[in-house]
Design a protein around this motif. Structure first.
Motif, short mmCIF file in Angstrom:
data_model
loop_
_atom_site.label_atom_id
_atom_site.label_comp_id
_atom_site.label_asym_id
_atom_site.label_seq_id
_atom_site.Cartn_x
_atom_site.Cartn_y
_atom_site.Cartn_z
N LEU A 242 -11.59 -0.64 -7.73
CA LEU A 242 -9.90 -0.77 -8.09
C LEU A 242 -9.00 -0.57 -7.10
CD1 LEU A 242 -10.57 0.77 -11.65
CD2 LEU A 242 -10.55 -1.55 -11.36
N VAL A 243 -9.39 -0.06 -6.10
CA VAL A 243 -8.27 0.47 -5.08
C VAL A 243 -9.09 0.09 -3.87
CG1 VAL A 243 -7.29 2.23 -4.02
CG2 VAL A 243 -7.05 1.85 -6.43
N SER A 244 -8.27 -0.38 -2.76
CA SER A 244 -8.71 -0.46 -1.58
C SER A 244 -8.18 0.52 -0.37
CB SER A 244 -8.73 -1.78 -0.64
OG SER A 244 -7.39 -2.09 -0.71
N ARG A 245 -8.87 0.86 0.64
CA ARG A 245 -8.35 1.97 1.42
C ARG A 245 -8.17 1.60 2.83
NH1 ARG A 245 -11.50 7.10 0.42
NH2 ARG A 245 -13.42 5.36 0.41
N ASP A 246 -7.09 1.82 3.57
CA ASP A 246 -6.89 1.22 4.86
C ASP A 246 -6.41 2.56 5.71
OD1 ASP A 246 -6.65 -0.46 6.96
OD2 ASP A 246 -4.64 -0.72 6.41
N ARG A 247 -7.02 2.64 6.96
CA ARG A 247 -6.66 3.74 7.83
C ARG A 247 -5.70 3.13 8.91
NH1 ARG A 247 -7.67 8.87 9.33
NH2 ARG A 247 -9.58 9.22 8.08
N ARG A 248 -4.47 3.79 8.78
CA ARG A 248 -3.63 3.45 9.99
C ARG A 248 -2.94 4.60 10.84
NH1 ARG A 248 0.44 0.26 5.90
NH2 ARG A 248 -1.05 -1.05 4.93
N GLU B 164 -4.26 0.48 -1.81
CA GLU B 164 -3.66 -0.48 -2.51
C GLU B 164 -4.39 -1.16 -3.57
OE1 GLU B 164 -1.34 -4.40 -0.61
OE2 GLU B 164 -3.15 -3.54 0.48
N SER B 165 -4.11 -1.48 -4.64
CA SER B 165 -4.68 -2.07 -5.77
C SER B 165 -5.50 -3.42 -5.42
CB SER B 165 -3.48 -2.54 -6.77
OG SER B 165 -4.42 -3.35 -8.14
N THR B 166 -6.57 -3.43 -5.94
CA THR B 166 -7.42 -4.67 -5.62
C THR B 166 -7.12 -5.61 -6.75
OG1 THR B 166 -9.28 -4.01 -7.12
CG2 THR B 166 -9.37 -3.40 -4.47
N SER B 167 -7.51 -6.94 -6.66
CA SER B 167 -7.45 -8.09 -7.43
C SER B 167 -8.11 -7.56 -8.92
CB SER B 167 -7.51 -9.32 -7.17
OG SER B 167 -8.99 -9.35 -6.62
N ARG B 168 -9.16 -6.93 -8.73
CA ARG B 168 -9.97 -6.65 -9.72
C ARG B 168 -9.29 -5.55 -10.69
NH1 ARG B 168 -15.16 -6.18 -11.95
NH2 ARG B 168 -15.79 -4.27 -13.00
N ALA C 157 0.78 -1.07 0.15
CA ALA C 157 -0.05 0.16 -0.03
C ALA C 157 0.90 1.31 0.06
CB ALA C 157 -0.74 0.07 1.25
N LEU C 158 0.33 2.26 -0.57
CA LEU C 158 0.99 3.75 -0.81
C LEU C 158 0.05 4.67 -0.01
CD1 LEU C 158 2.63 3.44 -4.13
CD2 LEU C 158 3.78 3.24 -2.07
N CYS C 159 0.54 5.85 0.62
CA CYS C 159 0.02 6.93 1.06
C CYS C 159 -0.27 8.01 -0.06
CB CYS C 159 0.72 7.39 2.31
SG CYS C 159 -0.04 8.87 2.90
N CYS D 63 0.47 10.87 0.10
CA CYS D 63 1.93 11.62 -0.15
C CYS D 63 2.93 11.05 -0.55
CB CYS D 63 2.28 12.20 1.43
SG CYS D 63 2.67 10.67 2.45
N GLU D 64 2.71 9.55 -0.88
CA GLU D 64 3.75 8.96 -1.75
C GLU D 64 3.37 8.92 -3.25
OE1 GLU D 64 5.37 5.80 1.40
OE2 GLU D 64 3.20 5.52 0.69
N LEU D 65 2.17 8.83 -3.38
CA LEU D 65 1.55 8.93 -4.77
C LEU D 65 1.72 10.22 -5.74
CD1 LEU D 65 -1.45 6.68 -4.35
CD2 LEU D 65 0.23 6.12 -5.82
N GLN D 66 1.52 11.47 -4.80
CA GLN D 66 1.42 12.68 -5.36
C GLN D 66 2.75 13.13 -6.14
OE1 GLN D 66 2.97 15.81 -3.99
NE2 GLN D 66 1.88 16.82 -5.82
N PRO D 67 3.89 12.88 -5.84
CA PRO D 67 5.33 13.24 -6.45
C PRO D 67 5.07 12.58 -7.72
CG PRO D 67 5.74 12.66 -4.36
CD PRO D 67 4.27 12.51 -4.21
N LEU D 68 4.53 11.17 -7.87
CA LEU D 68 4.79 10.49 -8.94
C LEU D 68 3.92 10.78 -10.09
CD1 LEU D 68 4.93 7.03 -7.12
CD2 LEU D 68 6.84 8.24 -7.84
N VAL D 69 2.69 11.36 -9.61
CA VAL D 69 1.62 11.83 -10.78
C VAL D 69 1.68 13.28 -11.07
CG1 VAL D 69 0.14 9.73 -10.47
CG2 VAL D 69 -0.16 11.81 -9.03
N ASP D 70 2.49 14.03 -10.08
CA ASP D 70 2.68 15.38 -10.54
C ASP D 70 1.31 16.15 -10.78
OD1 ASP D 70 4.38 17.62 -10.97
OD2 ASP D 70 4.31 17.40 -13.00
N VAL D 71 0.37 15.92 -9.86
CA VAL D 71 -0.94 16.94 -9.69
C VAL D 71 -0.96 17.09 -8.12
CG1 VAL D 71 -2.30 15.91 -11.75
CG2 VAL D 71 -2.57 14.68 -9.42
#
Length: 131
Positions: free
Chosen positions: A100-106, A113-117, A71-73, A75-83
């Protein structure tokens, strides 16, 4: 409806040589059964899934999460997609809604995280892409 059955009658006649009322009724019954098998519930979810991948940002995020080793947060995705971070959050929400994506609060952080679908849909797209 008459124009529809007239055309259908001509099609059946072309296929089998001649056509009667019973042939048309039989074909209409077959078409009704086909419509039943392609249920609305599945089509609606499929459309949401494909629409979610229709945005460059959402597609990129789905690919990143499917490729990631966990799983990614946001703040980890934002620099990769530049939006903006809010654009990433919105895109993730759409991907979650599409299954398509599952969400988990920690604690105070949300991880995605990506789903199998998603992985199967993306794999199917990869497998059917022309070289």
């Amino acid at each position: 409806m008459a124009a529809t059955t007239d055309r259908l009658q001509r099609l059946i006649a072309d296929e089998i040589g001649e056509c009667c009322e019973e042939d048309v009724e039989r074909r209409l019954d077959e078409l009704d059964a086909l419509a039943e098998r392609a249920s609305t519930d599945r089509r609606d979810r499929d459309r949401r899934t494909m629409a979610a991948l229709g945005s460059e940002t959402r597609h990129r995020i789905a690919r990143l999460l499917a490729t990631a080793d966990g799983a990614l947060c946001v703040c980890e995705l934002q620099p990769l997609v530049d939006v903006s971070e809010s654009a990433v959050s919105h895109a993730l929400s759409d991907l979650v809604d599409a299954g398509l994506v599952s969400r988990d609060r920690r604690g105070k952080w949300r991880y995605y995280e990506s789903t199998s679908r998603a992985e199967r849909v993306l794999a199917a797209l990869d497998a059917t892409r022309e070289r």
